[in-house]
Design a protein around this motif. Structure first.
Motif, PDB file in Angstrom:
ATOM      1  N   GLN A 244       0.821  -1.202   0.000  1.00 17.63           N
ATOM      2  CA  GLN A 244       0.000   0.000   0.000  1.00 17.63           C
ATOM      3  C   GLN A 244       0.857   1.255   0.000  1.00 17.63           C
ATOM      4  O   GLN A 244       0.589   2.218  -0.732  1.00 17.63           O
ATOM      5  CB  GLN A 244      -0.925   0.022   1.217  1.00 17.63           C
ATOM      6  CG  GLN A 244      -1.905   1.196   1.222  1.00 17.63           C
ATOM      7  CD  GLN A 244      -2.878   1.119   0.057  1.00 17.63           C
ATOM      8  OE1 GLN A 244      -3.682   0.188  -0.019  1.00 17.63           O
ATOM      9  NE2 GLN A 244      -2.819   2.079  -0.858  1.00 17.63           N
ATOM     10  N   ASP A 248       0.902   4.055  -2.886  1.00 17.90           N
ATOM     11  CA  ASP A 248       0.666   5.469  -2.569  1.00 17.90           C
ATOM     12  C   ASP A 248       1.795   6.344  -3.116  1.00 17.90           C
ATOM     13  O   ASP A 248       1.561   7.409  -3.697  1.00 17.90           O
ATOM     14  CB  ASP A 248       0.568   5.665  -1.051  1.00 17.90           C
ATOM     15  CG  ASP A 248      -0.697   5.074  -0.457  1.00 17.90           C
ATOM     16  OD1 ASP A 248      -1.629   4.750  -1.221  1.00 17.90           O
ATOM     17  OD2 ASP A 248      -0.753   4.924   0.781  1.00 17.90           O
ATOM     18  N   ASP A 291      -4.232   4.724 -11.792  1.00 14.77           N
ATOM     19  CA  ASP A 291      -5.458   4.067 -11.356  1.00 14.77           C
ATOM     20  C   ASP A 291      -5.729   2.788 -12.153  1.00 14.77           C
ATOM     21  O   ASP A 291      -5.147   2.550 -13.212  1.00 14.77           O
ATOM     22  CB  ASP A 291      -6.633   5.039 -11.495  1.00 14.77           C
ATOM     23  CG  ASP A 291      -7.737   4.765 -10.486  1.00 14.77           C
ATOM     24  OD1 ASP A 291      -7.699   3.691  -9.843  1.00 14.77           O
ATOM     25  OD2 ASP A 291      -8.630   5.610 -10.343  1.00 14.77           O
ATOM     26  N   ASP A 293      -9.167   1.654 -13.146  1.00 14.37           N
ATOM     27  CA  ASP A 293     -10.621   1.747 -13.188  1.00 14.37           C
ATOM     28  C   ASP A 293     -11.189   0.685 -14.125  1.00 14.37           C
ATOM     29  O   ASP A 293     -10.450  -0.088 -14.754  1.00 14.37           O
ATOM     30  CB  ASP A 293     -11.066   3.147 -13.589  1.00 14.37           C
ATOM     31  CG  ASP A 293     -10.508   3.593 -14.942  1.00 14.37           C
ATOM     32  OD1 ASP A 293     -10.157   2.721 -15.763  1.00 14.37           O
ATOM     33  OD2 ASP A 293     -10.422   4.812 -15.177  1.00 14.37           O
ATOM     34  N   ASP A 324      -4.776  -6.681  -8.752  1.00  8.53           N
ATOM     35  CA  ASP A 324      -5.326  -6.448  -7.414  1.00  8.53           C
ATOM     36  C   ASP A 324      -5.530  -4.935  -7.306  1.00  8.53           C
ATOM     37  O   ASP A 324      -4.577  -4.184  -7.109  1.00  8.53           O
ATOM     38  CB  ASP A 324      -4.376  -6.948  -6.329  1.00  8.53           C
ATOM     39  CG  ASP A 324      -4.971  -6.835  -4.923  1.00  8.53           C
ATOM     40  OD1 ASP A 324      -5.869  -5.983  -4.720  1.00  8.53           O
ATOM     41  OD2 ASP A 324      -4.549  -7.583  -4.027  1.00  8.53           O
ATOM     42  N   ALA A 325      -6.779  -4.519  -7.477  1.00  9.34           N
ATOM     43  CA  ALA A 325      -7.087  -3.076  -7.499  1.00  9.34           C
ATOM     44  C   ALA A 325      -7.337  -2.507  -6.115  1.00  9.34           C
ATOM     45  O   ALA A 325      -7.615  -1.304  -5.992  1.00  9.34           O
ATOM     46  CB  ALA A 325      -8.311  -2.828  -8.390  1.00  9.34           C
ATOM     47  N   SER A 326      -7.226  -3.305  -5.077  1.00  9.46           N
ATOM     48  CA  SER A 326      -7.560  -2.820  -3.723  1.00  9.46           C
ATOM     49  C   SER A 326      -6.633  -1.698  -3.266  1.00  9.46           C
ATOM     50  O   SER A 326      -7.065  -0.799  -2.544  1.00  9.46           O
ATOM     51  CB  SER A 326      -7.503  -3.978  -2.725  1.00  9.46           C
ATOM     52  OG  SER A 326      -6.196  -4.519  -2.619  1.00  9.46           O
ATOM     53  N   VAL A 328      -5.021   0.637  -5.190  1.00 10.42           N
ATOM     54  CA  VAL A 328      -5.345   1.921  -5.815  1.00 10.42           C
ATOM     55  C   VAL A 328      -6.681   2.443  -5.305  1.00 10.42           C
ATOM     56  O   VAL A 328      -6.896   3.661  -5.232  1.00 10.42           O
ATOM     57  CB  VAL A 328      -5.325   1.835  -7.359  1.00 10.42           C
ATOM     58  CG1 VAL A 328      -3.941   1.541  -7.867  1.00 10.42           C
ATOM     59  CG2 VAL A 328      -6.329   0.825  -7.884  1.00 10.42           C
ATOM     60  N   GLU A 329      -7.600   1.540  -4.945  1.00 15.18           N
ATOM     61  CA  GLU A 329      -8.861   1.983  -4.379  1.00 15.18           C
ATOM     62  C   GLU A 329      -8.626   2.702  -3.049  1.00 15.18           C
ATOM     63  O   GLU A 329      -9.247   3.749  -2.769  1.00 15.18           O
ATOM     64  CB  GLU A 329      -9.792   0.789  -4.180  1.00 15.18           C
ATOM     65  CG  GLU A 329     -10.323   0.218  -5.497  1.00 15.18           C
ATOM     66  CD  GLU A 329     -11.054  -1.113  -5.319  1.00 15.18           C
ATOM     67  OE1 GLU A 329     -11.136  -1.575  -4.158  1.00 15.18           O
ATOM     68  OE2 GLU A 329     -11.500  -1.678  -6.327  1.00 15.18           O
ATOM     69  N   THR A 330      -7.719   2.168  -2.232  1.00 15.22           N
ATOM     70  CA  THR A 330      -7.365   2.838  -0.974  1.00 15.22           C
ATOM     71  C   THR A 330      -6.664   4.163  -1.250  1.00 15.22           C
ATOM     72  O   THR A 330      -6.948   5.172  -0.611  1.00 15.22           O
ATOM     73  CB  THR A 330      -6.469   1.920  -0.123  1.00 15.22           C
ATOM     74  OG1 THR A 330      -7.185   0.722   0.195  1.00 15.22           O
ATOM     75  CG2 THR A 330      -6.030   2.623   1.157  1.00 15.22           C
ATOM     76  N   ARG A 332      -7.039   6.101  -3.689  1.00 11.31           N
ATOM     77  CA  ARG A 332      -8.027   7.049  -4.189  1.00 11.31           C
ATOM     78  C   ARG A 332      -8.716   7.797  -3.050  1.00 11.31           C
ATOM     79  O   ARG A 332      -9.122   8.955  -3.215  1.00 11.31           O
ATOM     80  CB  ARG A 332      -9.088   6.307  -4.997  1.00 11.31           C
ATOM     81  CG  ARG A 332      -9.173   6.726  -6.437  1.00 11.31           C
ATOM     82  CD  ARG A 332     -10.336   6.041  -7.123  1.00 11.31           C
ATOM     83  NE  ARG A 332      -9.922   4.822  -7.810  1.00 11.31           N
ATOM     84  CZ  ARG A 332     -10.514   3.640  -7.691  1.00 11.31           C
ATOM     85  NH1 ARG A 332     -11.540   3.491  -6.889  1.00 11.31           N
ATOM     86  NH2 ARG A 332     -10.086   2.619  -8.375  1.00 11.31           N
ATOM     87  N   THR A 333      -8.861   7.159  -1.917  1.00 11.90           N
ATOM     88  CA  THR A 333      -9.620   7.753  -0.805  1.00 11.90           C
ATOM     89  C   THR A 333      -8.734   8.503   0.165  1.00 11.90           C
ATOM     90  O   THR A 333      -9.239   9.169   1.082  1.00 11.90           O
ATOM     91  CB  THR A 333     -10.360   6.650  -0.035  1.00 11.90           C
ATOM     92  OG1 THR A 333      -9.418   5.727   0.537  1.00 11.90           O
ATOM     93  CG2 THR A 333     -11.297   5.886  -0.955  1.00 11.90           C
TER      94      THR A 333
END
Length: 334
Positions: A244, A248, A291, A293, A324-326, A328-330, A332-333
């Motif tokens: 992660q 980031d 990303d 998407d 594993d898109a988890s 980039v999803e994190t 993003r937030t």
């Protein structure tokens, strides 16, 4: 920042001069896959090291050179330079490097072979051009011409599908000449080929020498999809916090590259002694991104299907195992 060749020879390179990135500063935590358990158990508070592979002198794979600029102090980003994306993928699989900025096709090939590699972010779109001599003004003018292409690469798919869309039979209407990426611009300059498709910076070298972009290489289901950030599933499972943190940092580096193309260009000139005019032209054909998407994932699926159709992989690729898109999803937030 440290970088080394695959032979493991290390040397230091000066930090790149970049604008203030305080807002993008991120923390890399956890231990690298290459770190020893003894170090982690000792409670040593020294800096942590993350190894990342990338290609030498390639503008669309330059983001790792900004990692240390956007990471908190104490992180040693060790860049390992390779000659091919397949070499980077193999280094990830073997554990020689923790991460790699590499071609999406190389990861697809690895997953097809059930190797331990996975895409955790995108890195850059584009970086490919179809160029021709001045007297080849339209696609129809290619008939009977010698066209360079790198067999087995994504560019082979892009060229043949683009020719077919123009009503040109790649098997009979043109003479295809298989050449390595590194030899394409030289072969064109010497008149051995009349046109070619290749990754940057070869096309930009040819354009600076009088060639022109004949047609877009991006009008296929693959689109502009090209470069990704990959790691091993083993590292994802053993140290998701590290993954992660690297994702980031990768996102911040990619955004900086997109926002400050002058720093990107200057870095390439400084690190690899490239011609500034060629670098500027190549960068116009590259779109940094990070990303994953839904639209992007659909282009990866299309690339996987095309690679199977072109016998570049021998089995269908499970898309759930490819990405594993988890992370980039994190990101993003945050």
């Amino acid at each position: 920042m440290t970088f080394r060749t695959p032979s493991r020879t290390s040397f230091r390179t000066p930090s790149l001069a970049v604008a203030s990135l305080a807002a993008a500063a991120l923390v890399l935590t956890g231990c690298s896959a290459a770190s020893s358990s003894a170090d982690s158990e000792s409670g040593d508070g020294g800096g942590q090291s993350v190894t990342i592979g990338t290609l030498r002198a390639q503008p669309h794979l330059f983001s790792p050179f900004f990692y240390e600029e956007v990471a908190e102090e104490g992180i040693d980003v060790e860049i390992v330079l390779f000659d091919t994306s397949s070499d980077i993928k193999n280094a990830i699989v073997s554990g020689s490097v923790d991460f790699g900025v590499t071609g999406a096709a190389s990861v697809i090939a690895g997953v097809a072979e059930k190797q331990d590699v996975r895409i955790v972010a995108s890195a850059a779109d584009g970086g490919t051009r179809i160029v021709a001599t001045e007297d080849i003004e339209t696609p129809d003018d290619l008939k009977g011409a010698k066209v360079g292409f790198p067999m087995g690469a994504t560019q082979e798919i892009l060229l043949k599908r683009t020719l077919e869309a123009q009503g040109i039979d790649p098997a009979s209407d043109v003479e295809l000449v298989n050449l390595p990426f590194a030899d394409m611009a030289t072969a064109f300059a010497s008149g051995q080929i009349d046109a070619f498709i290749s990754a940057e910076v070869g096309p930009s070298i040819a354009i600076e020498g009088g060639a022109h972009e004949l047609m877009s290489a991006y009008d296929t289901p693959i689109g502009q999809t090209n470069i990704v950030l990959a790691t091993s599933n083993s590292l994802i499972e053993s140290d998701p916090e590290l993954v992660q943190s690297v994702v980031d940092t990768h996102a911040a580096a990619v955004e900086h590259m997109a926002d400050d193309t002058a720093a990107w260009a200057d870095g390439l000139v400084e690190e690899f002694a490239l011609d500034p005019a060629i670098v500027d032209l190549a960068i116009e054909n590259i779109w940094p991104r990070w990303d994953l998407d839904a639209d992007y994932l659909s282009t990866l699926a299309a690339m996987s299907e095309e690679m199977l159709a072109f016998d570049q992989v021998s089995a269908e690729v499970d898309q759930d195992l490819l990405t594993d898109a988890s992370f980039v999803e994190t990101a993003r937030t945050e």
